[in-house]
Scaffold this motif. Structure first.
Motif, short mmCIF file in Angstrom:
data_model
loop_
_atom_site.label_atom_id
_atom_site.label_comp_id
_atom_site.label_asym_id
_atom_site.label_seq_id
_atom_site.Cartn_x
_atom_site.Cartn_y
_atom_site.Cartn_z
N SER A 237 3.57 3.30 -5.83
CA SER A 237 3.05 3.52 -7.18
C SER A 237 3.15 2.22 -7.98
O SER A 237 3.82 1.26 -7.57
CB SER A 237 3.85 4.62 -7.88
OG SER A 237 5.16 4.18 -8.15
N LYS B 188 5.86 -0.84 -7.46
CA LYS B 188 5.45 -2.23 -7.27
C LYS B 188 6.06 -3.12 -8.34
O LYS B 188 6.54 -4.23 -8.06
CB LYS B 188 3.92 -2.34 -7.31
CG LYS B 188 3.22 -1.72 -6.11
CD LYS B 188 1.70 -1.81 -6.26
CE LYS B 188 0.98 -1.17 -5.08
NZ LYS B 188 -0.48 -1.19 -5.24
N LYS C 42 0.84 -1.19 0.00
CA LYS C 42 0.00 0.00 0.00
C LYS C 42 0.88 1.25 0.00
O LYS C 42 1.89 1.31 0.68
CB LYS C 42 -0.91 0.01 1.23
CG LYS C 42 -2.03 -1.02 1.17
CD LYS C 42 -2.93 -0.89 2.38
CE LYS C 42 -4.08 -1.90 2.32
NZ LYS C 42 -4.97 -1.80 3.50
N GLY C 43 0.44 2.24 -0.76
CA GLY C 43 1.18 3.49 -0.81
C GLY C 43 2.24 3.54 -1.89
O GLY C 43 2.81 4.60 -2.14
#
Length: 425
Positions: free
Chosen positions: A5, A9, A2-3
Motif C-alpha cells: 500500500s 511504501k 508491488k503489492g
C-alpha cells in the motif's frame, strides 16, 4: 514494491532515509568511527551470525535466536561500525527454513524487504550507540560506565527494533500500533534480557580464549536451540492435530460447519482484549477448538435433524460435554481444556448443564468460550430459523449479562464490538 500500500511504501522509504541520514551524521560527528577489526575476526563472527540467523526457531508469532547475543558481543569487541558490517553480512548470508518446507534466503527475498531488514539492524545500533556514548562521557566510574552503558545499549536496541517491526506489522495487519508494540515487547523482552549477559560472557571468553572459547560456548547454546526446535515442532504437530479433529467435528454437523473455528476466533479476540499473555491465548484457542469434541459421540440423525429437537433428542445432545471429557481425558498436558469441554454450556447464574455450576466456580476461560459459542449459534442459520441480526445479538448479550453470561466477559465482548465499529468480530 508491488503489492504494498501507499502507507507501507512510505514507511519503507522513511526507514531507508532515516537510517542513511543517522549513519552519515554519526560518521561525521565521530560517534561512529570507520575502524575495522581483523579480517579473520570479522569472517568468524559473520559466519556465526549467519548460523544463528539460519537456526532461528519460529513458532506462531514468536521467534528465538541467539543473534542478539552476537550483536552485544561484536559491539563490545569491535565497536559499532564493525558490528554493523558483521551483522548485516551475516543476515544476508542466512538461509532460514520456513513452513518446514521452503528456505528463505537473499535470492528469493524482495530487495526492498532485504534492505528494510538491514535497516532494522543498523538503526537500533546507531541510536543505541548515541546513548552509549552519552553514558560513557558521564561522571560515572569506568566500571559503572561499562556495565550500565552496555545494558542500556541492549535495551535501546531492543526497543527501537521492536518499534520499527511493530509499525510495519500495524501497517500490514491494520491493527493498532500500540497493540502490535505491546505484543512485541511482551513476547521478546525476556529473550532479549537473557541475551544481554550472554553477549557479555561471549565477549569476555573471546578476549581470553579467542575462537575456541566461542565455539565451546556455542555448542551448549546450539543444544538449547535444538531443544526449542523439537518443542516447536511437537507443538505445531499438536495444533495441526487439534485443527484436524476440529474440522472433523464440524464436518459431521452440516448446519454448523466452521462453528468451532469461529468460536476460537471470538474467544481469542476476547482473551486479547482482557490482556491475556501469549501462552494463555494459545491455551484458550485450543480449548475453544475442542469445546464440541463430544459431538463425535452424538448420532448423526440428531445432529443433522432438519427441525427442532424433541426433549429426548435434546437430552442426547446435552450429553456431549460429558462425552467430550471421556474422549480427551487420557491426553497428557491439556488439563486446561477439560473445564471448557465439560462446562461450556454452564451459565453464570448456575442454570446451565451438565453440573449446574455458577459464578466463580468456573474459570473465566469457560465463560469466554460459552459466550463465543452462544454468539456464533445465534448468528448462524438453522433449518428452523435464520441467523439473528447483529443488533438482536448485542441486545441479548446486554440483557443476559450477569445471568447467562459472566458480566466481565459480556462487557469485554461489547467493548470489542464498539471498537470494531459496531460489527461482530
Amino acid at each position: 514494491m508491488k503489492g504494498l500500500s501507499l502507507k507501507q511504501k512510505g514507511f519503507f522509504l522513511i526507514i531507508y532515509i532515516t537510517t542513511v541520514i543517522l549513519l552519515v551524521h554519526s560518521i561525521i560527528s565521530k560517534n561512529i568511527t570507520l575502524e575495522l577489526s581483523g579480517i579473520g575476526d570479522m569472517v568468524f563472527f559473520t559466519i556465526l551470525t549467519a548460523l544463528t540467523e539460519s537456526f532461528t526457531v519460529v513458532f506462531k508469532n514468536m521467534s528465538v535466536s541467539t543473534t542478539f547475543a552476537i550483536t552485544i558481543t561484536t559491539y563490545i569487541l569491535f565497536g559499532p561500525f564493525s558490528s554493523i558490517l558483521i551483522l548485516v553480512l551475516g543476515f544476508l548470508f542466512r538461509i532460514l527454513k520456513v513452513n518446514n518446507k521452503q528456505y528463505k534466503h537473499l535470492f528469493n527475498t524482495p530487495i526492498y524487504g532485504t534492505v528494510f531488514n538491514c535497516c532494522a539492524i543498523i538503526l537500533p545500533i546507531i541510536i543505541g550507540n548515541y546513548v552509549y556514548n552519552i553514558i560513557n562521557n558521564s561522571s560515572l566510574t569506568i566500571l559503572q560506565q561499562n556495565n550500565i552503558s552496555i545494558v542500556v545499549f541492549g535495551v535501546i536496541y531492543f526497543l527501537i527494533n521492536a518499534l520499527v517491526m511493530s509499525i510495519l506489522m500495524s501497517l500490514m495487519t491494520e491493527k493498532h500500533i500500540f497493540y502490535c508494540l505491546s505484543s512485541s515487547i511482551k513476547i521478546g523482552i525476556i529473550h532479549f534480557i537473557v541475551m544481554i549477559p550472554v553477549g557479555l560472557i561471549l565477549a569476555m571468553i573471546f578476549n581470553e580464549n579467542k575462537y575456541w572459547g566461542i565455539v565451546c560456548i556455542i555448542i551448549p547454546i546450539s543444544l538449547i536451540r535444538y531443544t526449542l526446535l523439537l518443542y516447536s515442532d511437537s507443538k505445531s504437530q499438536f495444533i495441526d492435530t487439534v485443527e484436524a479433529l476440529m474440522n472433523a467435528i464440524d464436518a459431521r454437523d452440516q448446519y454448523t460447519e466452521g462453528h468451532s473455528r469461529r468460536v476460537a476466533e471470538i474467544s481469542v479476540a476476547i482473551g486479547k482484549e482482557l490482556k491475556y499473555n501469549q501462552w494463555s491465548i494459545e491455551e484458550l484457542n485450543i480449548a475453544a477448538m475442542l469445546h464440541d469434541v463430544g459431538k463425535i459421540g452424538v448420532s448423526d440423525a440428531i445432529l443433522n435433524k432438519p427441525g427442532k429437537l424433541t426433549d429426548e433428542e435434546f437430552d442426547a445432545i446435552k450429553e456431549h460435554p460429558v462425552i467430550g471429557i471421556k474422549i480427551i481425558k487420557d491426553i497428557k498436558n491439556i488439563d486446561y481444556v477439560y473445564p471448557v469441554v465439560r462446562n461450556h454450556h454452564e451459565r453464570y447464574d448456575g442454570k446451565g448443564y451438565p453440573d449446574g455450576k455458577n459464578g466463580d466456580e468456573l474459570p473465566l476461560s469457560v465463560y469466554i468460550v460459552q459466550l463465543a459459542d452462544t454468539v456464533d449459534a445465534m448468528a448462524s442459520d438453522r433449518p428452523y430459523r435464520k441467523g439473528l441480526s447483529e443488533s438482536i445479538i448485542l441486545e441479548e448479550i446486554k440483557k443476559c449479562s450477569g445471568t447467562q453470561f459472566h458480566p466481565k466477559v459480556a462487557e469485554t465482548y461489547l467493548r470489542i464490538v464498539e471498537k470494531n465499529g459496531g460489527k461482530l468480530p
